[in-house]
Design an enzyme around this catalytic site. Sequence first.
Site, PDB file in Angstrom:
ATOM      1  N   GLU B 212     -34.742  -5.748  13.530  1.00 50.06           N
ATOM      2  CA  GLU B 212     -34.005  -4.475  13.412  1.00 50.06           C
ATOM      3  C   GLU B 212     -32.583  -4.546  13.950  1.00 50.06           C
ATOM      4  O   GLU B 212     -31.651  -4.056  13.317  1.00 50.06           O
ATOM      5  CB  GLU B 212     -34.755  -3.345  14.133  1.00 50.06           C
ATOM      6  CG  GLU B 212     -35.955  -2.803  13.374  1.00 50.06           C
ATOM      7  CD  GLU B 212     -37.237  -3.575  13.651  1.00 50.06           C
ATOM      8  OE1 GLU B 212     -37.220  -4.476  14.533  1.00 50.06           O
ATOM      9  OE2 GLU B 212     -38.261  -3.299  13.005  1.00 50.06           O
ATOM     10  N   HIS B 281     -45.431   4.780  18.568  1.00 53.82           N
ATOM     11  CA  HIS B 281     -45.178   5.065  17.155  1.00 53.82           C
ATOM     12  C   HIS B 281     -45.099   6.561  16.851  1.00 53.82           C
ATOM     13  O   HIS B 281     -45.216   6.957  15.705  1.00 53.82           O
ATOM     14  CB  HIS B 281     -46.265   4.431  16.276  1.00 53.82           C
ATOM     15  CG  HIS B 281     -46.159   2.943  16.178  1.00 53.82           C
ATOM     16  ND1 HIS B 281     -46.483   2.108  17.216  1.00 53.82           N
ATOM     17  CD2 HIS B 281     -45.746   2.144  15.173  1.00 53.82           C
ATOM     18  CE1 HIS B 281     -46.289   0.848  16.857  1.00 53.82           C
ATOM     19  NE2 HIS B 281     -45.830   0.839  15.619  1.00 53.82           N
TER      20      HIS B 281
END
Lengths: 338, 479
Positions: B212, B281
Site C-alpha cells: 500500500e 478491519h
Amino acid sequence: MATTPRRKPRSAKSSEVPDTEELVRYYRDMLLIRRFEEKAGQLYGMGLIGGFCHLYIGQEAVVVGMQAAALEGVDTVITSYRDHGHMLACGMDPKGVMAELTGRIGGYSKGKGGSMHMFSLEKGFFGGHGIVGAQIPLGTGLGFAHQYSGDGGVCFAYMGDGAVNQGQVYESFNMAALWKLPVVYVIENNKYGMGTSVERASASTALYERGTAYGIPGAPVDGMDILTVRDAALEAAEHARSGKGPYILEANTYRYRGHSMSDPAKYRSKEEVSKMRTEHDPIDQLKAKLLELNAIDEAGLKEIDREVKVIVTEAAEFSQNSPEPDPSELYTDILVDA
Amino acid sequence: MPITVLMPALSPTMTEGKLAKWLKKEGDAIAAGDIIAEIETDKATMEFEAVDEGVLGKILVAEGTEGVAVNAAIAVLLLEGEDASAADAAAAPAPVAAPAAAQAPVAAAPVAVAAAPVSVPVAAGTVEPFQPEVLTTTAYTTTDIPEKTYDKFVRMTVREALRDAMAEEMRRDDAVFLMGEEVAQYQGAYKVSQGLLDEFGPRRVIDTPITEMGFAGLATGAAFKGLRPIVEFMTFNFSMQAIDHVINSAAKTLYMAGGKMGCPIVFRGPNGAAARVAAQHSQCYASWYAHCPGLKVLAPWSAADAKGLLKAAIRDPNPVVFLENEMLYGQSFDVPDDPDFVLPIGKAKIERAGKDVTIVTYSRMVGTSLEAADLLAAEGIDAEVINLRSIRPLDVPTILASVKKTNRCISVEEGWPYAGIGSEISAVVTESAFDYLDAPVRRVTGIDVPMPYAVNLEKMVLPDAKRIADAAKAVCYKA
C-alpha cells in the site's frame, strides 16, 4: 568506510574524454552549487534563512555527473531534503531557489515551501521531499508516468544512505522491477545518515546490491569524480530508457558540512573531513584535469569564478530584496479551484 | 571594500554565542571554506567557515568573549589589493543592519481575509452566506451550491454505480487509470472493478502487489506528472500503511509548491465497519482524513451519490479521499439516466424533509437514520435527515438552514465519538446557530472501543435506528 568487498568502481580513464567545452561546463555547474551553498550557509548565519538547511557541499559531482545523462525537457528528477544542488543542476533559477530559502514571494514556492520543498515542472524537478524515503515511491511513479505516456523519459530518483533502510524503498524496487519502469535510483552514500554512520545503520553496506533480490542491476561509483559518475549515469540511463527496467547507482561521496546547520558533526574526526576535502574534492579534481588537458587556463578559471560569484551575489541580493509573501498568501494554494 | 564578518547564527534558535577560539590570526590568508573560528552556540560548539576569499585584516572580537550577538561584526576581511588601513576604516561603522527576517512584521490578523477561498459558484438561493466563527479556508462550504435535477432514472446497485463512474471517466480521459490489489484479473476484491480490465486492458487497470505505501506513493508521483490515478485500497484500514503519502505527499504538495504542482488523485475503497471482521478491519476514517487541509473527503450513501460523486472526484484537480461502504455495495437505488450526471462536491442532500429535529449523517448511517425517522414519525416527531455526501468541504449552509428551522440537531456516524465528525457538526452548529437551538446538539456514534468480534458485542457498537430515535427524542425532550 564500507567493510564489504566492493566491485572495483569504474575509472574515469576508461572513458572517452568528453569534449572540453562539456568539461568546463561541469566545472562551472559544480562551482555554482558550491558557491551557492556557501552563500546559503552565510545567509543562514545572518538569520535570513531559518529552520532546516541541508547543504550539498562536497557532493556536487554526483548530481552534475548524473544530469550529464539526462534528456532535457523529458527526464525527471526527484530527491529528498538535501536538494539545492539538484535544483541548480536541473537549471532552476538560483534567484528563485535562494528567495525560497529566505521565505520570500520571489521563491519557487512563494516562500511557502522552504529549503526542502521546491518544484519546477518546466525543468523536470519534482522536489524536494522532507520525509526520508518518501521520494522513492514518488519517483517510481514518475517513472510509471514516463512509461504510461511513452515519452521515452527516465526518472532519476535520489536517496541518501539513510533512506535505503526505509521499507517503502523496497516496495518501490519491487514494482519498478516487476513493471520494468524507467527509473535510475541514485544512492548518494555520504557515509552518514545524520550522525549515524553507514556501518552502524546497515547490516550490509554494499548499498548498490540492495536491488539484488529484485534482479535490479547495481554498481558502485566514485561520487567524487565527475567523469566516473557521468559514465555510470549514461550506462544506467540507457539501461532504463531502453525498457530493461530500473538501475541502481551507489555514488560514494562525502558531505563536508554537518547534516543541517546546527550539527556540530562530533560523530566524525576533523582529519576524516580534511582528508576528503584536500585529496578528493570533486571541483579541485576536475580543475586539475582541465589544466592538464589544456582545456582552460588560469585566466579562464578566474573568469568562471567571477561569473559564478556574480550569479550567487545576485541571487543573495534578490533573496533579501524580494518581499515576504502577502498575508493573503496564507490562504491560497490549499486546493486547486475545481 | 573590505568585508565585515558577522557573528553567525549556527542553530535555528541561537541569538548569541561565545567566540570560543580564533583559528586564524590577523594577516592570515583565507580561502572560501576555511574554518576561521570556533563558536559555542546554545546547542554545541560549531566551526565557522569563511565564505569569501581574502586576508584576515582585523579581529574585532577577542576569543573567549561570551554573549556575542548574532550579526555583530567580529572581523574584517581584506580583499585582494586592500591594506590594513582599509580594515580600520571598515571596522569603524556600526554593524550591518539586522536582517529583515528578525524584524518581520507579524502577519495581519487573519480575520481580514476571513470567509475566504472555497471557490463555489454563489447561487441566488435562499441560504444566506455562511461566515464561520472559527476561521477555516477549505473545510466548509460557505455558500449554497446549485444542484441540477434529473427526471429519468435507472435502478442499479452501488457497486455498479461505482464501476460505471470509473468506466465513463476512463473513456473520457486517457490519463485516468485504476490501480490496486486485485482490481484487474480478480475483478476487484468486492467486484467493484468488474469488467474494467476487459474494456481498458492492463495498461490502465493495474493489479499491484500488496504494497500500500508503495503504490499510494507511486500513484501520487504519477499524479504530480499529470496522470489521474484512481487508487483502490482493498479497505481503508490498509490506507494506514499509506497515510504518509495521502497526507504528506498528496495533500500538502500544492501548498508547499506555491500552487505550481498539484496532485489530481482519488483514493477510494470501502470504509467503516463490515461484519464480524474485528477491530483491524472495522474502522471509519472520515475524521482522520477530514482533519487535513489539502484533501477533499467524500462519503456516498446511495448509488446516485456513488456515481455522481466518484465522477466529480475523478475530474477534480485535487486529492480526494472517497469513502465507500462494503455493506452498501449490493443495495439498489435510482440513479439519474443522463450521460452528464455529476454531483457537485461540497453539497449535502436533504433525504427526508422534516420540521421537528435535524439528523446530520453520512454513508451507511443515512439508511439507518431514515429508519429512525420512520420510528419517530410513528411517535409524531417529524425528522429531517441530511446526507452530508461531502465530509470536507462540509456543507454548513444546509446544516444551519435546517437547524434554524427545526431548532434541534443530532449527528449520526459509525466512527468513534472523540474528535469525530459529530464533534465538528456540534461545534459549527453551536458556534453559528446557538440562538436557534432549543436543546444541546447530541452525537450518536460508534461506541468508543476497538470493534469486537462477538456478534452480540459488535451489535452494541454501531448506532441502530432505535439509538438514533432515542437521541432525537432526547433533544425534543420527549424521551
